[in-house]
Structure formats: C-alpha cells, structure tokens
Design a protein around this motif. Structure first.
Motif, short mmCIF file in Angstrom:
data_model
loop_
_atom_site.label_atom_id
_atom_site.label_comp_id
_atom_site.label_asym_id
_atom_site.label_seq_id
_atom_site.Cartn_x
_atom_site.Cartn_y
_atom_site.Cartn_z
N THR A 1 6.36 25.58 -29.04
CA THR A 1 7.81 25.43 -28.96
C THR A 1 8.54 25.95 -30.19
OG1 THR A 1 7.51 23.16 -29.76
CG2 THR A 1 7.74 23.45 -27.39
N GLY A 2 7.77 26.40 -31.19
CA GLY A 2 8.39 27.01 -32.37
C GLY A 2 9.08 26.03 -33.30
N ALA A 3 8.68 24.78 -33.28
CA ALA A 3 9.32 23.78 -34.14
C ALA A 3 8.88 23.95 -35.60
CB ALA A 3 8.94 22.38 -33.66
N PRO A 4 9.74 23.55 -36.53
CA PRO A 4 9.35 23.62 -37.94
C PRO A 4 8.22 22.66 -38.25
CG PRO A 4 11.39 22.39 -37.70
CD PRO A 4 11.09 22.99 -36.36
N LEU A 5 7.40 23.00 -39.24
CA LEU A 5 6.29 22.13 -39.61
C LEU A 5 6.83 20.82 -40.18
CD1 LEU A 5 3.84 24.66 -41.31
CD2 LEU A 5 3.69 23.68 -39.02
N PRO A 6 6.28 19.71 -39.73
CA PRO A 6 6.84 18.41 -40.15
C PRO A 6 6.33 17.90 -41.50
CG PRO A 6 5.14 18.08 -38.52
CD PRO A 6 5.29 19.57 -38.66
N TYR A 7 5.23 18.49 -42.00
CA TYR A 7 4.60 17.92 -43.19
C TYR A 7 4.27 18.98 -44.24
CZ TYR A 7 3.57 14.24 -39.75
OH TYR A 7 3.66 13.29 -38.76
N ASP A 8 4.12 18.51 -45.47
CA ASP A 8 3.57 19.29 -46.57
C ASP A 8 2.14 18.80 -46.78
OD1 ASP A 8 2.73 20.36 -48.95
OD2 ASP A 8 4.56 19.88 -50.07
N ASN A 9 1.16 19.65 -46.47
CA ASN A 9 -0.22 19.17 -46.49
C ASN A 9 -0.68 18.71 -47.87
OD1 ASN A 9 -0.44 21.67 -47.66
ND2 ASN A 9 -2.02 22.45 -46.27
N GLU A 10 -0.08 19.24 -48.93
CA GLU A 10 -0.47 18.83 -50.27
C GLU A 10 -0.01 17.40 -50.58
OE1 GLU A 10 0.90 21.64 -53.11
OE2 GLU A 10 -0.39 23.27 -52.37
N GLN A 11 1.00 16.93 -49.86
CA GLN A 11 1.52 15.59 -50.07
C GLN A 11 0.73 14.53 -49.30
OE1 GLN A 11 4.42 14.66 -52.04
NE2 GLN A 11 3.86 16.68 -52.84
N LEU A 12 -0.07 14.98 -48.32
CA LEU A 12 -0.76 14.03 -47.43
C LEU A 12 -2.25 14.39 -47.30
CD1 LEU A 12 1.95 13.97 -44.63
CD2 LEU A 12 1.61 12.22 -46.39
N PRO A 13 -2.97 14.44 -48.42
CA PRO A 13 -4.38 14.90 -48.37
C PRO A 13 -5.28 14.03 -47.51
CG PRO A 13 -3.87 13.91 -50.51
CD PRO A 13 -2.56 14.09 -49.80
N SER A 14 -5.07 12.72 -47.50
CA SER A 14 -5.94 11.83 -46.72
C SER A 14 -5.79 12.09 -45.24
CB SER A 14 -5.60 10.36 -47.01
OG SER A 14 -5.77 10.06 -48.38
N TYR A 15 -4.56 12.36 -44.82
CA TYR A 15 -4.30 12.57 -43.39
C TYR A 15 -4.78 13.95 -42.94
CZ TYR A 15 -1.65 8.32 -44.05
OH TYR A 15 -1.31 7.03 -44.37
N TYR A 16 -4.68 14.94 -43.80
CA TYR A 16 -5.16 16.27 -43.43
C TYR A 16 -6.69 16.33 -43.41
CZ TYR A 16 -0.72 18.64 -42.91
OH TYR A 16 0.50 19.04 -42.42
N SER A 17 -7.35 15.49 -44.20
CA SER A 17 -8.82 15.46 -44.20
C SER A 17 -9.36 14.51 -43.13
CB SER A 17 -9.34 15.01 -45.56
OG SER A 17 -9.01 13.66 -45.80
N GLY A 18 -8.50 13.61 -42.67
CA GLY A 18 -8.94 12.58 -41.73
C GLY A 18 -9.50 11.34 -42.41
N LYS A 19 -9.67 11.41 -43.72
CA LYS A 19 -10.25 10.27 -44.46
C LYS A 19 -9.16 9.26 -44.77
CE LYS A 19 -13.86 13.22 -46.35
NZ LYS A 19 -14.43 13.87 -47.57
N ALA A 20 -8.66 8.66 -43.71
CA ALA A 20 -7.50 7.78 -43.82
C ALA A 20 -7.87 6.30 -43.89
CB ALA A 20 -6.57 8.03 -42.63
N ASN A 21 -9.13 6.03 -44.18
CA ASN A 21 -9.54 4.63 -44.32
C ASN A 21 -9.10 4.03 -45.66
OD1 ASN A 21 -11.43 6.45 -45.45
ND2 ASN A 21 -12.95 4.83 -45.62
N ILE A 22 -8.89 4.91 -46.66
CA ILE A 22 -8.39 4.44 -47.96
C ILE A 22 -7.23 5.35 -48.35
CG2 ILE A 22 -8.91 3.97 -50.38
CD1 ILE A 22 -11.84 3.65 -49.59
#
Length: 815
Positions: free
Chosen positions: A659-680
């Motif tokens: 749909t061409g939407a703008p990216l919602p996140y800055d991956n450098e700001q959310l390293p745990s979520y981009y790696s999936g290691k969101a337990n800590i």
C-alpha cells in the motif's frame, strides 16, 4: 434507530432503568410497554443457569446441562465445523432453559501459561482463536439467542483483574489482542460483547472511547450490545458515553440515578442514552423467541454423544515411543491415578457446569476392551503426599504389562480469579511417576489440565495422551484413543515451553500492583520461540497420529495456495494442514512466521486429496502506527505449509504489491523487537515502542485508599481496623491451605483479596451502596468513628428508600 417510537413513549427514568440488571442474571423489564426481561447465563462450554441463589463464582449448583470440552480443548481440534456444531447444541440447550444470552465464547490470548483462565480461551494465536470463536457464535445464534464474546479486551491475568492497567502498544493491541475479536464479531456476527474488568492504557475498557467507539463501533461496525463483566462497571456514565449499554448485575437503581442526573446536567445527551436503549431493545426483541417457543427438553444422550465426538477430535497424542499406542488387546493394564476414578473434565469458577451425564474411566473400562489388572489412586488429588498410595500403585504396576497413569492439575489449581504459581504438576504426582518407573517403564501418561505444563518427567513415559479438559464424555473419548478405536487428530493450539522461564512474558507477569507491561510486544507464544529459534518441548500445531501423511505439489497464486496430502499409513485419519506466512523484508519487525489459514481433512489409507487454503484480508497485513491503518508492505512473502509451526513440509515465495505506507519505526531505536529477542526489553525501549512514558507500576502508598484500590492494599491503610482485617484475611487464607481446604482458600483470593472497594457495592446489589462504601473508606483511611456513623446513616437511608419503593410497587400492583 429501530425502536424510535417505543423509546419516545419512555420516561427518562425508564430508559435509565434498562441500562442495568433487574437482578443477578436478568435485565430490567417495563410491563406497561411490553418490554420483557431477558436472561443471561454463563456458558462457554455448557449452560450454567443456577436454580438456587445466584453467584458468579460457581458455588451454587446449576440446572443439569451438557458439559462440552472447554475452549482450550476444542481449539486443539482445529475444526471450524466442529465448533459450529458445539455452538448449535449449546444454543439448543440455552433455548430449553429459557436463556436469551449465552456468555461465551471467551477468546483472550494466552499471553502467559500461568494465566488462570487459559482453560476458557482457545489459543495463543488470534487467527485460530477468532475462527473457532466465529464458528461457535454462528452455531449458538442459529436458535435466535445471542452469544456474548468475551472479555474485551487484553484481559490476560486474574490477579487484580478488576483494577490492573494493561500497558500495550497499539500495533500489538491490534495484531495480537484484537484480531480474534475482529474475526469473531465480523464473521460470527455476535449480537453482544462483554467488556473486561481491566484498564487499557489508563482507561477502564468499558469506558475506553478508542476501544469501544473508534474500533468496535466505527471500524468494525458492531451494532449489538456491550455488557459489563459482572461488577465490572467503574464510572457508569463514562461507560454509557463509550457505548457500554448494559451493566450487570443489578445496582438496585443506584447507577440509574447517576444516568438520570448526568442527562439532566447535560454531561450526557439524551440522544446517546436513546442509542443505547435502542440497541438493548433490539437484543431483547431479537431473542424473545426463547420465551415464545414451548420449553423443550434436550436429548441428553444425543448431546452427550456430541460432547464425546468433540473430545475425540480434540485429544492430542504428544508421545508414542515404540508405538506403545494403541494398546494391544492382550496387554494387561494397570489403571493408576486419582483422575481415573473422578475425571478432571472442566475448569472452576463462573464456567462450571453441572453435567447431565458424567463418564469416568473405571466405569468405561469393560466397554473399551482393556484388560484391567485393577485400579490404584496413587496420589492425593490435592497434593498431599501419601507413601502408602504410592506403594500400592507400584505393587499393581509390577504385575502389569502397561501402566495407564492419569495425572494433571486439580480444580483448585485452575480456577477463575487465580493465576497459577508454577507450570509444574503437583510434586506428589511426579513422585508417583518416578516410583512407577522403577518397577515398570511401560508407562502411558494421560494428562488432564487446561493449560501448558512443564514436563521434566517426559523421558519416563513412553506414551503421552493429552485430554486437556475434555468435558463430561472425555473419559470414554480418551479410552477410545488409547485403544485405537479413534485415531487421534488433535494438535496443540499453544506452545509448550521446556520451562516457564523461557516464556517471553516471564519477566512481566502478572502485574502485581498498578499495571502490567506487555514489553514482549508481538512476540507471544510461537511467534517468539520460532523467531529466536528457542527450543520448546512441543511446538504450536504439534500432534501425532496412528498414521502418516505426506505433503506434495504446492502451487501459489494471488488468491491462495493449493497442495496435495496423502495418507501414507495403514489406517484412516485426519490431518490438520497449517498455512504460515513470513515476510522476507526486514524494514518492519515481524515474527518469523504467522498462522494465516488451516484446514482439517479426512483421508483413508493411500488416499490423496487436493487441498486449497485461500488468502484473505489478514494474510499480508500489518498495523501501521503512523497511518493508524492496516497496511501491506511491498515484499516477497514465504508461503509455508506445515504439520506444525516447526514442521514445514512445503514452501513457496510470492511477491505482493503493498500500500506504499511510510515505515512506522526506526530499527536502531527498537533493537529487541527487530531481533525478536523481546523477552528482556528495557523500559526506555518499551517507551519508544509505546510512543509515550510508561506510568508508575507501583502503588503510591502516601495516598488514601479509594474506590479502585483493592482490599489487599489494606496492608498499607492508615486505619488500624483495615490493617487488622488484612492480617485476618491473610491468616485465613494460610490456615485454610494448611488444613487442605484449598478451594475455600481460593475463594478468599477470588472474592475478597483482589477485589477493588467499588466491587463491594457493584457485586452486592442492594446490600451495600456507594454512599455506604464512602463510610467504609473513611474507616479504612483512619477515620473510624466518622466512617462508622456514615455507614450507619447511609444504611438507614438505603433501607428507608427500599421500603418506600416496595410500598410504591405494591400500590401500583394493586391498582
């Protein structure tokens, strides 16, 4: 509005009166206008219409009804048609008992294995839960009554459930915790929804404009009735403004007066009240056929047979070392375990059903063809250690070819109002298993519980059959699987971690004081384990069969996927094929794969069938927090067909235009979520995901206690009487557990300890009202004599008002 003419004839007082219950289970009626009461009853897996005094804890026995397997059990069937069939039989029984609204199904996500009501909920996956719920709803509503899907929303712990504040980011809220409700409401077309007790990001759910108006009404187009959970109303006027029509149970007119005054003062427009009245009238008249039809007894034996069929399709075979199952006909079998004598077949609390028939293993052995060498209980049901029982069980096991060991969780461990303390089954059962293993290692464990448990003992059993909580016919259904009369076809609707500490929400469950933070975000269940490649005991979607299946010839297009399945074994069976989708782009964080479709098919030996699973509007979407819309990312998508999420048999790739939407996140700001290691996840990173500061999670002990503080907080009260009461409650709980009265001890936690003060008024109807509660709070906060005078004064006023109302009603009746 559909009932404009009728609403025009109502007084303001009559309109307000319809907005809360007449008593514990019925809505208010208006005789002069021909508006009847309707009856609401618990019933996620069976009707619980109480014949004696009403309660919400399952204390008083209800009218006999079919106890079907719980939602956690039937979800393992992955069979939408079966869900619809159960729904139809539930609907028929509701009509036979004159029930207009059946309070179920429950579809909250299994965020954490210890959540106390997991046995009432379908899955950790919103797609599976939503599809199963929609089928139940459609079936229930076949008979003209209403289902009531619950608990809306993010109600994932029992501790402090009436006041806990759930802190969750918008994308996680939409993709994980609301998608099942969206499917249930849009596809099942439920006529009513039950709001949950908890707060969502600082606002009680039934007052939450974003949840109730913007999403439920405006986005999903829901036109039915929202009813509070029992005692779940905080501010009645704010709830009405948000679109929460019906408050249950009765408040004896107290909140009616609040609505009247709010309309007169202009806080709420009468047109808003009229809309709510209109929706409630529609529910009343849409379900009034319940009263118009002659009462008809249901066929108990036929319904029992359907409960058995449901259990048979939902039982999961988890281990079958050396093909110890099905049991050979000449094998001598020892039956061991308390649950073989008295089946563990349902949960506890508001969903408890008084079964119309109840099968027990020992009663069904002869019919099953099993050569029984005898029975020994082996352990005490509620955890007390007993060496004599172990010794007797071992003596029986020594002289048998195979041991059938019935183990699991007891009724006091899995109950509404309480979260479990651990994932272990009771220690006395594990001691029994260890002892049996020393004398006979041909052990088949039959597990009965409504949620995931740890199994450090798994290597000591050769067979493991999980019956979950399989309803009143479950004992016979399990025997039919053990003997091979039924080929098991169930697959797990939740992940079984190796140990509880592996769970992604381990560090943030439950919320103990003010709030609970969902820091793991999207990564619950298999989404986490699969993404970070974490070993599990049993993966989501796993289940064994007595036959084998081969997958072949995958074909993809923009409409869906087709492939072949062949039964390559020696006997007929059913296979559940699962469609998972993964995005190859790394621009937006996602789970490695997500369930987006499934199908269950029957195959004879050697038979091949072509299977199609279509894509739908949820296959490729994600929620974009910048556009506040569902979007699709332009990318290549992996299309995976599996026998479980960890057993992918076929794969393909398809390119999807987004749909061409703008990216919602800055991956450098959310390293745990981009790696999936969101337990800590750190507080700072979680706040970046939320887009705001996280509120304080601890109580402010300097403030006086108020309506939404809990009885447990009396520990910090200024009033000595309140502190003494807290110590007395704590001692009572400890003492009752010490003497083995665990169920009674649990009631203290369920009905007192975690209850907010306002709940005292909301759940007692005419006994204690809010002005009297103000006096109680004065006592709690250190003003004993002032508070006591206030309680007594307001009590006299309440009694005088009640007497005047009674006299007026009598005069009106005589006139």
């Amino acid at each position: 509005m559909k009932h404009t003419e009728l609403i025009r004839q109502m007084t303001l007082e009559e309109k307000a009166s319809l907005m809360s219950g007449k008593n514990f289970w019925q809505t208010q009626n208006i005789e002069r206008l021909g508006i009847p009461s309707i009856f609401l009853a618990d019933g996620p897996h069976g009707i619980r219409k109480q014949a004696a005094a009403a309660d919400h804890l399952g204390l008083n026995e209800s009218i006999p009804a079919t106890c079907f397997p719980t939602a956690a059990t039937v979800a393992n069937s992955w069979n939408i048609e079966l869900g619809g069939k159960i729904g139809r039989y539930l609907g028929a029984e509701a009509v036979s008992q004159k029930v207009n609204v059946l309070l179920g199904p429950g579809i909250n996500m299994k965020r954490n294995p210890l959540a106390g009501r997991n046995f009432e909920y379908f899955s950790e996956d919103p797609y599976l839960a939503g599809k199963m719920a929609a089928s139940y709803i459609s079936g229930i509503q076949t008979y003209g009554i209403s289902a009531c899907v619950k608990h809306f929303a993010v109600n994932n712990q029992e501790e402090r459930r009436m006041s806990i504040d759930t802190i969750v980011d918008e994308r996680t809220l939409r993709e994980i915790y609301l998608t099942a409700f969206e499917i249930a409401i849009k596809e099942g077309k439920t006529k009513s929804v039950m709001s949950s007790y908890n707060m969502l990001n600082g606002v009680y759910t039934n007052e939450n404009i974003h949840l109730m108006r913007e999403i439920l009404r405006n986005e999903w187009g829901f036109e039915g009735v929202v009813v509070t959970d029992w005692g779940g109303s905080n501010d009645r006027v704010d709830g009405l403004i948000a679109g929460n029509e019906l408050e249950m149970p009765t408040t004896a007119g107290e909140t009616d007066e609040e609505i009247i005054q709010a309309v007169k003062s202009g806080k709420i427009k009468e047109e808003v009240l009229d809309e709510s009245v209109d929706r409630l009238l529609e529910l009343i008249f849409a379900t009034e056929e319940v009263y118009n039809n002659p009462q008809k007894e249901f066929d108990r034996q036929e319904h029992h047979q359907v409960a058995q069929e449901a259990a048979e399709e939902s039982i999961v075979l988890l281990k079958n070392e050396g093909n110890i199952l099905p049991l050979h006909k000449n094998k001598k079998v020892a039956i061991i375990g308390e649950f073989a004598k008295e089946a563990r077949y349902q949960g506890a609390g508001s969903s408890i059903v008084n079964p119309s028939i109840l099968d027990n293993t020992l009663d069904c052995l002869e019919e099953s063809g099993i050569i029984s060498m005898g029975f020994e209980s082996g352990f005490d049901r509620y955890g007390t250690k007993n060496q004599k029982k172990i010794d007797k069980a071992c003596a029986l096991a020594k002289n048998s070819d195979v041991v059938l060991l019935y183990i699991g969780l007891d009724e006091a461990t899995e109950a509404e109002g309480l979260d479990r303390h651990s994932m272990m089954i009771p220690e006395n059962q594990i001691e029994l298993l260890n002892a049996l293993y020393q004398v006979n290692n041909n052990i088949v464990a039959v597990l009965s519980c409504g949620a995931a448990v740890e199994m450090p003992w798994i290597n000591k059993v050769k067979g493991l059959v999980h019956g979950y909580l399989s309803g009143q016919a479950g004992a016979k259904a399990i025997l039919r699987v053990l003997t091979g009369a039924v080929n098991p076809s169930g697959k797990l609707a939740e992940t079984y971690p190796i140990k509880y500490e592996d769970t992604p929400s381990y560090n943030h469950f439950p919320g103990k004081e003010v709030s609970v933070e969902y820091r793991e975000g999207l990564y619950i269940g298999y989404r986490y384990f699969d993404t970070v490649n974490k070993d599990v005991l049993f993966p989501f979607g796993f289940g064994l069969s007595y036959t084998t299946f081969e997958y072949s010839k995958i074909e993809l297009d923009t409409e869906g996927v087709t492939f072949n399945i062949t039964n390559t074994g020696q006997r007929e069976g059913m296979e559940i094929a699962q469609l998972y989708v993964g995005c190859n782009s790394t621009k937006i964080f996602r789970a490695n794969k997500e369930l987006k479709g499934f199908v269950k098919i029957f195959l004879n030996p050697g038979e091949t069938k072509a299977v199609s699973i279509p894509f739908d509007d949820k296959t490729f979407r994600y929620f974009n927090v910048k556009t506040n819309c569902w979007e699709i990312e332009t990318a290549d998508y992996e299309i995976m067909i599996g026998a479980s999420c960890a057993d992918i048999r076929l794969q393909g790739v398809i390119t999807i235009e987004g749909t061409g939407a703008p990216l919602p996140y800055d991956n450098e700001q959310l390293p745990s979520y981009y790696s999936g290691k969101a337990n800590i996840v750190s507080l700072e990173e979680f706040e970046r995901l939320l887009g705001c500061k996280v509120p304080a999670a601890k109580w402010d002990r300097s403030k006086p206690l108020g309506y939404n503080d809990t009885i447990a907080q009396c520990e910090y009260a200024k009033g000595g009487v309140a502190r003494f009461a807290f110590k007395l409650i704590n001692f009572s709980h400890w003492f009752l557990r010490k003497i083995g009265k665990r169920s009674t001890a649990n009631l203290i936690m369920m009905s007192i300890y975690h209850m907010p003060f306002r709940g005292i008024a909301r759940m007692t109807g005419e006994v204690i009202n809010m002005p009297m509660l103000d006096g109680v709070l004065l006592i709690v906060n250190g003003q004993f004599f002032k508070g006591l005078r206030h309680v007594l004064s307001e009590g006299r006023k309440r009694a005088k008002t009640a007497k005047a109302k009674q006299k007026l009603a009598q005069t009106t009746k005589e006139a």
